[in-house]
Write an enzyme that holds these catalytic residues in place. Structure first.
Site, PDB file in Angstrom:
ATOM      1  N   GLU A 101      16.119  33.437  28.064  1.00 58.26           N
ATOM      2  CA  GLU A 101      16.551  32.772  29.289  1.00 58.26           C
ATOM      3  C   GLU A 101      16.535  31.284  29.008  1.00 58.26           C
ATOM      4  OE1 GLU A 101      14.615  31.233  33.174  1.00 58.26           O
ATOM      5  OE2 GLU A 101      14.374  33.415  33.115  1.00 58.26           O
TER       6      GLU A 101
ATOM      7  N   CYS B 273      13.688  27.268  36.692  1.00 61.03           N
ATOM      8  CA  CYS B 273      14.917  27.686  36.018  1.00 61.03           C
ATOM      9  C   CYS B 273      16.058  27.856  37.007  1.00 61.03           C
ATOM     10  CB  CYS B 273      14.681  28.976  35.246  1.00 61.03           C
ATOM     11  SG  CYS B 273      13.905  30.281  36.211  1.00 61.03           S
TER      12      CYS B 273
ATOM     13  N   GLY C  95      16.373  28.459  22.479  1.00 56.94           N
ATOM     14  CA  GLY C  95      16.813  29.843  22.487  1.00 56.94           C
ATOM     15  C   GLY C  95      17.877  30.115  21.456  1.00 56.94           C
TER      16      GLY C  95
ATOM     17  N   SER D   5      14.612  26.175  26.561  1.00 55.07           N
ATOM     18  CA  SER D   5      15.847  25.406  26.516  1.00 55.07           C
ATOM     19  C   SER D   5      16.954  26.160  25.798  1.00 55.07           C
ATOM     20  CB  SER D   5      15.603  24.073  25.800  1.00 55.07           C
ATOM     21  OG  SER D   5      15.317  24.300  24.424  1.00 55.07           O
TER      22      SER D   5
END
Length: 527
Positions: free
Chosen positions: A266, A303, A247, A243
């Protein structure tokens, strides 16, 4: 199939139970708790970090051939886990058998691709500028540089790809290929799966006589262990998939260290899909069907799931809604993700400017939510920045525009994304080029006439994007270029040939491609 109940951590060549609080994974299909696992704490982290620090100089001296053999062995050992790996992954993630079989193939394929890369050796980007002693007004020195291993790398397993972005997924493979030891913070949703990967790694380490600190698996729930891992002075870089909040938290910890380190994270992406007017006139229903399948794929837990659709007002919203309502409902990965999805959808449904076309937050079982589509005007979308936030799950927001100008305005309101998609066959329309230019600024990958779900593992792939899609938009977490995140460039000036790394020596003993005075060459240097 036999489901593994072993949930051990792995440190310095030993399997052990964490001494901290216990936690357990959750079977989302049967809605029940699985075997418990002990969390690692400070003592286990220190042991893992010490082992990795000891292994780092040993791995840095391994040849490309040795690392390639190790990676090939690792891929084989993962395959040797057989159906137990598939069954365990299914139990802990709710993902179907076919999906995990494909993901296992991708995982082993990307490990073997890195093996081929390092065996060739040219990836180190050796660059040599030879001396010119009589150059005026000053002599030119001999300067040679190459990429080298960075040191211990912390890797965080992802919830939505328990194999391909799990304990031995892409980040781990890239870091190992560059010659770095890795310390993996296993995702708490699948501890038994992580332990199986550790068993495969243990066999590869022993078979290839690699140092025991090459790999560590730290099992644990909560945020403390992950934060402490990133803050540890032995760690030199971080690979993370998850998330934006997670991150960003790791990025902040890394930046506040006495020695800041890079975090390759990411994070969030809504992956906008732009449907141009010619599609609405010619093949809107088939595109709507494909888009609905992409939204529902994997219960929207990719994603690259298309969380935003941008098009002109018309029948496309209803067509997409109809197809989406016909898609099978999948399972969310764990109760935490399911509850977050339900709350986010409910919040959007409360917005009077948003129309719910299908689905909603009313599913009796949050672990198996309805596939949802909502609609909003371009004007209201642009006025509400909160609509740019990703909702992780099977939902998309359709933005209806009155004209092409509004579609461009929506594109200009975008934040960073992993992907952006354009559906059109009218390539000569004057509005297309400025739209493409804008989307290229805010997305790492722009697709034409396709759907963003599905990421090809190949050298040209760019799987990253401007923040908040990722923390380092110039890098990718998929493909051969992922290795460069976990390296450092070092130069040698007027260094004796016998003391240089093999990749920089005059004779070019590795027979690799190098930059020689600005030109690609495999030739030896004669002096």
């Amino acid at each position: 199939m036999t489901i593994s109940s072993d949930t051990s951590s792995y440190i310095a060549g030993n399997f052990l139970a964490g001494a901290g609080n216990s936690f357990h994974a959750w079977d989302p299909v049967n809605n029940l708790a699985l075997a418990s696992c002990g969390s690692c704490g400070t003592e286990e982290l220190q042991k893992a970090a010490h082992a990795a620090q000891s292994a780092a100089p040993v791995l840095a001296k391994k040849s490309g051939q040795q690392i390639a053999e190790f990676l090939q062995t690792l891929a084989t050992e993962i395959e040797n886990l057989g159906e137990q790996l598939i069954a365990t992954g299914m139990a802990e993630s709710g993902l179907p058998e076919a999906r995990l079989q494909g993901e296992r193939g991708r995982t082993c394929g990307q490990i073997r691709a890195f093996a081929e890369l390092v065996q060739d050796g040219s990836w180190v980007q050796a660059s040599i500028d030879t001396a010119i002693a009589d150059r005026q007004p000053l002599p030119k020195p001999d300067i040679r540089s190459q990429l080298t291993a960075l040191g211990p790398v912390a890797v965080f397993g992802a919830s939505n790809f328990p194999f391909a972005f799990g304990s031995l997924g892409g980040d781990s493979a890239a870091a190992l290929a560059a010659g770095n030891p890795i310390i993996v913070k296993g995702h708490p949703s699948h501890p038994a799966t992580s332990t199986l990967f550790a068993q495969a790694m243990d066999k590869a380490i022993r078979s290839c006589d690699f140092p025991s600190g090459t790999f560590a698996l730290l099992q644990g729930d909560g945020h403390q262990l992950g934060g402490d891992l990133v803050a540890h002075p032995s760690v030199k870089a971080v690979g993370f998939t998850g998330s934006v909040a997670g991150g960003r938290a790791l990025m902040d910890i890394a930046a506040k260290r006495p020695e800041p380190i890079p975090v390759y994270a990411e994070m969030g992406s809504i992956n906008p899909v732009f449907i141009m007017p010619d599609v609405l006139q010619n093949n809107s229903d088939s595109v709507a069907a494909g888009l609905a399948a992409s939204i529902a794929m994997g219960a929207g837990q990719f994603c690259t799931s298309p969380g935003l659709i941008v098009t002109l007002a018309g029948d496309f919203a209803e067509q997409t809604s109809k197809h989406l309502a016909q898609q099978a409902r999948g399972h969310m990965l764990n109760p935490g993700i399911a509850n977050a999805f339900k709350q986010s959808v409910a919040t959007r449904c409360e917005d009077q400017d948003i129309e719910l076309l299908t689905g909603g937050a009313g599913a009796e079982n949050p672990l198996q939510p309805e596939n949802s589509l909502m609609k909003v005007s371009a004007k209201n979308f642009i006025a509400k920045p909160e609509l740019l936030e990703e909702i992780f799950g099977p939902v998309s927001l359709l933005v209806e525009c009155q004209n092409i100008k509004e579609m461009q305005d929506v594109a200009e309101a975008m934040e960073g994304n992993l992907t952006a998609t354009i559906h059109t066959q009218a390539y000569d329309q004057p509005e297309l080029k400025p739209l493409l230019e804008q989307l290229s600024k805010v997305a790492g990958r722009v697709l034409f006439n396709g759907y963003p779900t599905g990421v090809e593992v190949c050298p040209s792939m760019q799987h990253g994007g401007p923040y908040p899609a990722s923390s380092a938009p110039a890098t990718t977490s998929v493909g051969a270029a992922a290795i460069f995140r976990f390296t450092s460039r070092h130069a040698f000036q007027n260094c004796p040939d016998s003391l240089l790394p093999a990749a920089l020596q005059n004779a070019n003993p590795l027979n690799i491609w190098r930059q020689l005075n600005g030109q690609p060459s495999q030739a030896a240097i004669t002096q």
